[in-house]
Design an enzyme around this catalytic site. Structure first.
Site, mmCIF file in Angstrom:
data_model
loop_
_atom_site.group_PDB
_atom_site.id
_atom_site.type_symbol
_atom_site.label_atom_id
_atom_site.label_comp_id
_atom_site.label_asym_id
_atom_site.label_seq_id
_atom_site.Cartn_x
_atom_site.Cartn_y
_atom_site.Cartn_z
ATOM 1 N N GLY A 132 1.009 -1.319 0.163
ATOM 2 C CA GLY A 132 -0.092 -0.046 0.148
ATOM 3 C C GLY A 132 0.942 1.094 0.047
ATOM 4 N N ASP A 158 7.387 4.877 -9.640
ATOM 5 C CA ASP A 158 8.251 4.535 -8.335
ATOM 6 C C ASP A 158 9.551 4.494 -8.554
ATOM 7 O OD1 ASP A 158 5.882 4.719 -6.737
ATOM 8 O OD2 ASP A 158 6.179 2.608 -6.239
ATOM 9 N N ASP A 208 4.317 -4.433 -7.129
ATOM 10 C CA ASP A 208 3.670 -3.188 -6.669
ATOM 11 C C ASP A 208 4.133 -1.951 -7.164
ATOM 12 O OD1 ASP A 208 6.064 -4.120 -5.150
ATOM 13 O OD2 ASP A 208 5.840 -2.002 -3.969
ATOM 14 N N ASN A 209 5.388 -2.102 -8.155
ATOM 15 C CA ASN A 209 5.860 -0.895 -8.914
ATOM 16 C C ASN A 209 5.591 -1.013 -10.383
ATOM 17 O OD1 ASN A 209 6.899 0.157 -6.519
ATOM 18 N ND2 ASN A 209 8.922 -0.752 -6.670
ATOM 19 N N ARG A 222 -1.921 -0.177 -9.765
ATOM 20 C CA ARG A 222 -0.675 -1.030 -9.939
ATOM 21 C C ARG A 222 -0.997 -2.453 -10.105
ATOM 22 N NH1 ARG A 222 3.429 1.647 -6.674
ATOM 23 N NH2 ARG A 222 2.538 3.827 -6.446
ATOM 24 N N GLY A 275 6.825 7.196 6.416
ATOM 25 C CA GLY A 275 6.068 8.091 5.469
ATOM 26 C C GLY A 275 6.626 9.284 4.878
ATOM 27 N N GLY A 282 2.518 3.722 1.376
ATOM 28 C CA GLY A 282 3.156 3.956 2.914
ATOM 29 C C GLY A 282 3.461 5.438 3.087
ATOM 30 N N ARG A 283 3.933 6.099 2.282
ATOM 31 C CA ARG A 283 4.271 7.298 2.242
ATOM 32 C C ARG A 283 3.787 8.166 0.905
ATOM 33 N NH1 ARG A 283 10.595 7.669 0.716
ATOM 34 N NH2 ARG A 283 10.661 6.029 -0.705
HETATM 35 P P1 AMP Z 1 9.454 0.826 -2.832
HETATM 36 O O1 AMP Z 1 10.244 -0.072 -2.747
HETATM 37 O O2 AMP Z 1 9.605 2.313 -2.636
HETATM 38 O O3 AMP Z 1 8.116 0.498 -3.680
HETATM 39 O O4 AMP Z 1 8.291 0.675 -1.579
HETATM 40 C C1 AMP Z 1 7.677 -0.489 -1.126
HETATM 41 C C2 AMP Z 1 6.503 -0.203 -0.037
HETATM 42 O O5 AMP Z 1 7.311 0.334 1.144
HETATM 43 C C3 AMP Z 1 5.439 0.604 -0.477
HETATM 44 O O6 AMP Z 1 4.340 0.157 0.140
HETATM 45 C C4 AMP Z 1 5.890 1.992 0.218
HETATM 46 O O7 AMP Z 1 4.947 2.814 0.187
HETATM 47 C C5 AMP Z 1 6.449 1.601 1.268
HETATM 48 N N1 AMP Z 1 7.503 2.728 1.680
HETATM 49 C C6 AMP Z 1 8.775 2.811 1.265
HETATM 50 N N2 AMP Z 1 9.250 3.959 1.983
HETATM 51 C C7 AMP Z 1 8.562 4.248 3.004
HETATM 52 C C8 AMP Z 1 8.659 5.245 4.157
HETATM 53 N N3 AMP Z 1 9.523 6.260 4.088
HETATM 54 N N4 AMP Z 1 7.588 5.379 4.968
HETATM 55 C C9 AMP Z 1 6.552 4.579 4.801
HETATM 56 N N5 AMP Z 1 6.453 3.701 3.650
HETATM 57 C C10 AMP Z 1 7.253 3.325 2.793
HETATM 58 MG MG MG Z 2 6.709 1.356 -4.786
#
Ligand code: AMP
Ligand code: MG
Length: 521
Positions: free
Chosen positions: A100, A284, A274-275, A200, A136, A102-103
């Site tokens: 989901g 992303d 998810d990306n 996604r 986040g 997350g940020r």
């Molecule tokens: P990513 O590898 O950037 O696609 O992130 C994978 C997951 O981790 C996704 O659900 C993002 O929303 C979450 N995420 C990455 N960085 C953060 C952060 N600093 N705070 C909260 N969630 C994060």
């Molecule tokens: Mg992502």
């Protein structure tokens, strides 16, 4: 500043009834309402005027306080309905369950004067129910990278999400950049991204994994109705063949995206499901990188250093693997494997065709002959074995002079110490290429201009990103804006910016941020 919102995703799809920010599993919902956190002292680093035009904003709007407040997350504009999206995903080949936003926080869908919808999303705007153990937030370093690369990719003609603005928050964010126990405070930032939607592959996977078939169906029908409406000319919404046709379209868009990455030497770095955008957009921007020396084995992502799952030469296979996962997720709506298998087969033949056509265009060939495959393969191995700068090589190849000395003069090699075997192979290849060129009816000038329209002069080299970041972190954002300007015309000669087309300098070969990046952002 006036924006008209029409939030179809929120209006038509099921919401999480709980509005708390507590981190939790969220069932039977496509999203959760959540407000961005207030930032202490927002300041605009840069805004993309081209992206702004898509939502009918002009330069003056971009420099207004209203813009700064809206896109730092400090002020909710009329019509905005901030929410975080629920999705799951396979990370590095393993099912990771709920991930989901997350940020990331979606602000809403702007309806522009052309009657197009653009979803606006803040990245780094504070915790959501999907933040798991993280904060986040986002740091300036990764936000500069996302902002500039999105716009650079757009101007290169590669399908991508867009970036409207880059704003520093005035808050400090703790990050352990190399995951080695050395955490430090870094300046925080927020990027506003734009896309038709941020749906996604993982958005479908989460429902299939939980056996929430009603929600899976609603999301699929929503996506088809609003984002692939032409399918409804021949198919009834919700029918198995409609869903199959939708899957086919996603496969096609995904093929185009990875072929385009190959054309410009882009490595995404984290092709988790998810990306993967349902629109075939690059999404992303994390530890991505650009090939300096051509090397199919290269990945910028240190988190993936041992397995190299997401290396340059593997991106099409991974895209296909990801499409398999999407097929699995959509299966309950089709209940037959054959049409899905057929689409996946189509992916492979489509990719082969498009890749060949892309290679032919890079070489200035008007069409692909059966024998060209060998020419392409030999070139790849030549480029790899002699540490050749990919971008500079293709610009140098667009010339009347096709000799080794010409390539040396155009500074395409990272090491000019070449043995006789290499010289022989290169000369053989150049002879074969010359012969091939003579088989087509195209003047040298025509070939050169065709090649220079598909082989960029300016790409967002990893070391350029790091230089811009170092300056920005010291409070000088001029290089971010200068690069944005240069990347507006990546195929044009820009004499005053020649230095931005230079080979990677030696200091950047193994420097953190230049050749190695972690997922920490
Ligand atoms: P990513 O590898 O950037 O696609 O992130 C994978 C997951 O981790 C996704 O659900 C993002 O929303 C979450 N995420 C990455 N960085 C953060 C952060 N600093 N705070 C909260 N969630 C994060
Ligand atoms: Mg992502």
């Amino acid at each position: 500043m006036q924006l008209k919102f029409n939030n179809r995703f929120v209006n038509e799809l099921p919401a999480d009834p709980n509005i708390a920010k507590t981190r939790r599993q969220i069932n039977h919902a496509c999203y959760s309402f959540v407000d961005p956190v207030k930032t202490q002292k927002p300041a605009l680093v840069s805004a993309s005027s081209e992206a702004a035009t898509l939502i009918d904003l002009n330069k003056e709007d971009c420099n207004s306080d209203a813009f700064l407040n809206a896109f730092s997350g400090n002020q909710r504009l009329d019509g905005m309905q901030p929410h975080a999206m629920c999705y799951g995903g396979h990370q590095f080949g393993n099912w990771a369950g709920q991930l989901g936003d997350g940020r990331a926080i979606v602000l809403g869908e702007v309806l522009n004067q052309q009657a197009e919808h653009w979803t606006l999303q803040l990245k780094g705007a504070g915790p959501t129910p999907y933040s798991r153990t993280a904060d986040g937030l986002a740091v300036l370093r990764s936000s500069v990278r996302e902002y500039l690369c999105s716009e650079a990719m757009h101007h290169l003609g590669v399908p991508t999400t867009r970036a409207l603005s880059l704003i520093t928050t005035g808050d400090q964010v703790m990050r352990d950049m190399l995951y080695d126990g050395n955490a430090e405070y870094e300046p925080g930032a927020v990027v506003c991204r734009m896309a038709p939607s941020f749906i996604r592959f993982g958005s479908f996977q989460i429902f299939a994994s939980r056996n929430e078939i009603d929600e899976l169906r609603s999301l699929t029908e929503f996506t088809i109705k609003h984002h692939y409406p032409s399918l409804l000319e021949d198919h009834e919404l919700g029918s198995a063949d409609c869903v199959t046709a939708f899957f086919n379209e996603v496969c096609k868009a995904t093929v185009t995206m990875v072929v385009e990455w190959a054309r410009v030497g882009f490595v995404h770095g984290v092709m988790n499901t998810d990306n993967m955008s349902i629109h075939g957009l690059t999404i992303d921007y994390g530890p991505y990188g650009w090939l300096d020396n051509y090397d199919p084995e290269w990945t910028p992502n240190t988190t993936d250093a041992s397995q190299r799952r997401y290396r340059f030469g593997q991106q099409a296979n991974i895209a296909l693997w990801n499409c398999y996962q999407l097929a699995n997720a959509l299966y309950p709506l089709i209940e037959a494997t054959e049409p899905l298998e057929e689409a996946l087969k189509q992916f492979q033949s489509n990719f082969a065709d498009q890749w060949q056509a892309m290679m032919a265009s890079k070489l200035g060939l008007k069409d692909v002959l059966e024998t060209d495959g060998k020419l392409f393969e030999q070139l790849e191995s030549l480029l790899t074995s002699a540490e050749t700068d990919m971008t500079r090589f293709y610009r140098a190849l667009a010339s009347e002079n096709l000799s080794y000395e010409h390539f040396v003069e155009r500074d395409v090699y990272y090491d000019d110490n070449h043995n006789q075997e290499f010289h022989d192979q290169l000369n053989n290849w150049l002879t074969a290429y010359q012969t091939r060129l003579e088989q087509q009816d195209l003047s040298c000038e025509q070939r050169i201009s065709a090649m220079n329209a598909v082989n960029p002069k300016y790409v967002f080299r990893n070391y350029l990103a790091q230089l811009a970041i170092d300056k920005s972190e010291a409070g000088d954002h001029s290089m971010v804006n200068e690069l944005l300007d240069v990347f507006r015309n990546p195929y044009m000669e820009q004499i005053e910016f020649e230095h931005y087309a230079a080979k990677r300098p030696d200091w950047a070969r193994t420097k953190v941020g230049c050749s190695m990046l972690s997922c920490s952002s």
